[in-house]
Design a protein around this motif. Structure first.
Motif, mmCIF file in Angstrom:
data_model
loop_
_atom_site.group_PDB
_atom_site.id
_atom_site.type_symbol
_atom_site.label_atom_id
_atom_site.label_comp_id
_atom_site.label_asym_id
_atom_site.label_seq_id
_atom_site.Cartn_x
_atom_site.Cartn_y
_atom_site.Cartn_z
ATOM 1 N N PRO A 1 0.830 -1.205 0.000
ATOM 2 C CA PRO A 1 0.000 0.000 0.000
ATOM 3 C C PRO A 1 0.866 1.257 0.000
ATOM 4 O O PRO A 1 2.045 1.194 0.350
ATOM 5 N N PRO A 2 0.300 2.408 -0.386
ATOM 6 C CA PRO A 2 1.082 3.646 -0.342
ATOM 7 C C PRO A 2 1.330 4.080 1.097
ATOM 8 O O PRO A 2 0.678 3.588 2.014
ATOM 9 N N ALA A 3 2.274 4.979 1.290
ATOM 10 C CA ALA A 3 2.531 5.537 2.611
ATOM 11 C C ALA A 3 1.471 6.579 2.943
ATOM 12 O O ALA A 3 1.053 6.725 4.086
ATOM 13 N N ALA A 4 1.037 7.299 1.898
ATOM 14 C CA ALA A 4 0.073 8.391 2.113
ATOM 15 C C ALA A 4 -0.680 8.652 0.817
ATOM 16 O O ALA A 4 -0.304 8.144 -0.249
ATOM 17 N N VAL A 5 -1.741 9.430 0.918
ATOM 18 C CA VAL A 5 -2.527 9.789 -0.269
ATOM 19 C C VAL A 5 -2.875 11.277 -0.214
ATOM 20 O O VAL A 5 -2.814 11.891 0.854
ATOM 21 N N ILE A 6 -3.193 11.827 -1.380
ATOM 22 C CA ILE A 6 -3.769 13.180 -1.416
ATOM 23 C C ILE A 6 -5.237 13.001 -1.818
ATOM 24 O O ILE A 6 -5.534 12.315 -2.802
ATOM 25 N N VAL A 7 -6.133 13.558 -1.033
ATOM 26 C CA VAL A 7 -7.570 13.386 -1.267
ATOM 27 C C VAL A 7 -8.207 14.748 -1.531
ATOM 28 O O VAL A 7 -7.971 15.708 -0.782
ATOM 29 N N ARG A 8 -8.983 14.825 -2.633
ATOM 30 C CA ARG A 8 -9.764 16.045 -2.857
ATOM 31 C C ARG A 8 -11.041 15.914 -2.043
ATOM 32 O O ARG A 8 -11.793 14.948 -2.185
ATOM 33 N N VAL A 9 -11.287 16.861 -1.132
ATOM 34 C CA VAL A 9 -12.439 16.777 -0.222
ATOM 35 C C VAL A 9 -13.404 17.931 -0.492
ATOM 36 O O VAL A 9 -12.989 18.973 -1.026
ATOM 37 N N VAL A 10 -14.673 17.745 -0.091
ATOM 38 C CA VAL A 10 -15.664 18.799 -0.359
ATOM 39 C C VAL A 10 -15.570 19.947 0.647
ATOM 40 O O VAL A 10 -16.050 21.042 0.394
ATOM 41 N N LYS A 11 -14.979 19.684 1.795
ATOM 42 C CA LYS A 11 -14.699 20.769 2.743
ATOM 43 C C LYS A 11 -13.497 20.414 3.606
ATOM 44 O O LYS A 11 -13.111 19.234 3.667
ATOM 45 N N PRO A 12 -12.910 21.376 4.309
ATOM 46 C CA PRO A 12 -11.680 21.090 5.059
ATOM 47 C C PRO A 12 -11.871 20.017 6.142
ATOM 48 O O PRO A 12 -12.941 19.882 6.715
ATOM 49 N N VAL A 13 -10.787 19.286 6.382
ATOM 50 C CA VAL A 13 -10.779 18.179 7.332
ATOM 51 C C VAL A 13 -9.718 18.492 8.382
ATOM 52 O O VAL A 13 -8.628 18.935 8.047
ATOM 53 N N LYS A 14 -10.061 18.259 9.656
ATOM 54 C CA LYS A 14 -9.094 18.558 10.728
ATOM 55 C C LYS A 14 -7.985 17.503 10.778
ATOM 56 O O LYS A 14 -8.268 16.308 10.634
ATOM 57 N N PRO A 15 -6.720 17.923 11.002
ATOM 58 C CA PRO A 15 -5.642 16.928 11.167
ATOM 59 C C PRO A 15 -5.995 15.970 12.307
ATOM 60 O O PRO A 15 -6.567 16.386 13.310
ATOM 61 N N GLY A 16 -5.686 14.695 12.112
ATOM 62 C CA GLY A 16 -5.997 13.688 13.138
ATOM 63 C C GLY A 16 -7.325 12.984 12.894
ATOM 64 O O GLY A 16 -7.637 12.011 13.583
ATOM 65 N N SER A 17 -8.108 13.466 11.916
ATOM 66 C CA SER A 17 -9.402 12.819 11.642
ATOM 67 C C SER A 17 -9.173 11.465 10.981
ATOM 68 O O SER A 17 -8.371 11.353 10.052
ATOM 69 N N PRO A 18 -9.914 10.416 11.444
ATOM 70 C CA PRO A 18 -9.791 9.119 10.767
ATOM 71 C C PRO A 18 -10.485 9.147 9.417
ATOM 72 O O PRO A 18 -11.514 9.810 9.254
ATOM 73 N N GLY A 19 -9.899 8.438 8.450
ATOM 74 C CA GLY A 19 -10.503 8.327 7.126
ATOM 75 C C GLY A 19 -10.762 6.871 6.798
ATOM 76 O O GLY A 19 -9.969 5.993 7.169
ATOM 77 N N MET A 20 -11.884 6.611 6.133
ATOM 78 C CA MET A 20 -12.231 5.229 5.757
ATOM 79 C C MET A 20 -12.711 5.228 4.317
ATOM 80 O O MET A 20 -12.969 6.276 3.737
ATOM 81 N N TRP A 21 -12.872 4.040 3.741
ATOM 82 C CA TRP A 21 -13.396 3.939 2.387
ATOM 83 C C TRP A 21 -14.843 4.438 2.380
ATOM 84 O O TRP A 21 -15.576 4.227 3.346
ATOM 85 N N ALA A 22 -15.254 5.064 1.271
ATOM 86 C CA ALA A 22 -16.625 5.597 1.183
ATOM 87 C C ALA A 22 -17.596 4.459 0.868
ATOM 88 O O ALA A 22 -17.993 4.263 -0.277
ATOM 89 N N ILE A 23 -17.928 3.716 1.898
ATOM 90 C CA ILE A 23 -18.867 2.589 1.761
ATOM 91 C C ILE A 23 -20.043 2.931 2.659
ATOM 92 O O ILE A 23 -19.853 3.470 3.756
ATOM 93 N N ARG A 24 -21.268 2.626 2.206
ATOM 94 C CA ARG A 24 -22.407 3.060 2.999
ATOM 95 C C ARG A 24 -22.529 2.280 4.310
ATOM 96 O O ARG A 24 -21.871 1.253 4.487
#
Ligand SMILES: [Zn+2]
Length: 396
Positions: free
Chosen positions: A148-171
């Motif tokens: 897997p990559p070490a990191a990713v760049i994600v285009r988001v619809v609004k700003p995200v606070k550092p430290g926020s967990p991210g997951m796959w967009a699954i319902r």
């Protein structure tokens, strides 16, 4: 036992946001769960692992060693590190998912109490630094897997606070037929099984104390469990039953019951602890015709029991067979929901309740419980014939 109550607890839990080192929402859920049940007490070690004790107070009856059920609070995922501009976030990746699954995939970050959707626009590759890391990457490539990559760049619809967990967009989780499909099952479904068991002990006013242990950052290489062993958070006399969701391998079927895991890719667990779980399962199966379980060496990966065993604990494992392990839908070669069979989950809870109640009647002294009775009977049955025929076969 109430199946509906168990399913709603399971569903609520698998919808929570979590990632390695970003487990705060799961911790919060467990704290609230414990606060509502006076027989449960909890403490956190300095690494943030949670030890929960079920203590029925003056009525407590413990003959034998206490059982400690362990599960981890994370799932492979992202952690936002910084906003690059007002629409792009840099996020670390933590855990194992093959590199080819990341391209253009949709993700979501949990920030300020809600999900913010986004899409991966770039991946930052790992740079192996140590010889060991280089070997790991080479061996992954040798069977067609890409690290897997070490990191990713994600285009988001609004700003995200550092430290926020991210997951796959699954319902959010859905149950269809016997299947629960969710953003994650590993290992929050295992953790949910332990909470359902604790709930049953509280309701049934069980008199046998037991413990639960919830660790952090398992997906990066059981970090929480290793730190807990070093800090001696886990009581030495406990029999550790580590609970996992494990990739369903050949010979293991979803719906055929939770799996008594005799070992993993790295080691075989304490034979007596495994035998103990089997004796309890056999007793349960004799009483309850709907109870099923499987027994298998699950060598698709390594789990926390290996760490506990290595440092001298008596430990074994029980797992739920899992589909789309780590969200890899290998048929579509795309990210997808993980899934488990809810009948396996229900049988897991039954098994845990029976295990938690058992140390009182089952003396655990390191020998194989149940086995010595069977072996004694076999010897008693066949010894006379061996003696009678010994002279014949040896020609004396
Ligand atoms: Zn995992």
């Amino acid at each position: 036992m109430s199946r509906t109550r168990h399913l709603s607890l399971l569903t609520e839990l698998v919808n929570l946001p979590t990632a390695p080192f970003c487990e705060s929402r799961v911790v919060e859920f467990i704290r609230r769960f414990i606060a509502r049940r006076p027989a449960l007490k909890f403490s956190a070690d300095r690494f943030g692992n949670l030890l929960v004790r079920y203590n029925p107070g003056r009525n407590a009856r413990l003959q034998g060693r206490p059982i400690l059920f362990a599960a981890h609070m994370d799932h492979p995922g992202f952690c936002a590190t910084k906003m690059l501009d007002d629409r792009h976030v840099h996020a670390d990746w933590r855990g194992w998912v093959m590199g080819s699954y990341f391209t253009n995939e949709r993700v979501q970050f949990f920030t300020n109490g809600r999900w913010v959707p986004g899409k991966i626009v770039d991946v930052i590759r790992q740079k192996p630094i140590s010889a060991e890391q280089r070997r790991a990457v080479a061996s992954a490539r040798s069977f067609g897997a890409e690290a897997p990559p070490a990191a990713v760049i994600v285009r988001v619809v609004k700003p995200v606070k550092p430290g926020s967990p991210g997951m796959w967009a699954i319902r959010d989780a859905v149950v269809r037929g016997h299947q629960l499909r969710a953003r994650m099952c590993d290992d929050i479904a295992g953790l949910a099984g332990i909470l359902c068991m604790l709930d049953e002990l509280c309701r049934g006013k069980s008199r046998v104390p037991c413990m639960a242990f919830f660790t952090r950052a398992e997906e990066v290489g059981f970090a929480g469990a290793l730190a807990a062993v070093e800090a001696k958070t886990v009581p030495r006399n406990a029999i550790v039953v580590a609970v996992e969701c494990s990739k369903a391998i050949a010979g293991v079927a979803l719906g055929d019951g939770p799996v008594l895991r005799v070992g993993d890719r790295a080691s075989v667990f304490t034979p007596a602890a495994t035998a103990y779980c089997q004796v309890v399962a056999e007793e349960l199966a004799a009483k309850d015709k709907s109870f099923r379980y499987q027994r298998k060496l699950m060598d698709g990966g390594t789990c926390e029991s290996t760490a506990y065993c290595h440092y001298g604990y008596d430990a074994t494992g029980i797992c739920l067979p899992l589909g789309n392990y780590h969200n890899m839908d290998t048929e579509r070669r795309k990210i997808g929901p993980e899934y488990i069979d809810v009948r396996d989950f229900e049988n897991l809870v039954k098994w845990f309740v029976a295990l938690a109640a058992s140390p009182a009647k089952l003396k655990f002294d390191g020998s194989h419980p149940g086995l010595s009775k069977r072996l004694d009977a076999l010897l008693k049955q066949h010894r006379p014939r061996l003696l009678r025929t010994a002279a014949q076969v040896s020609g004396m």
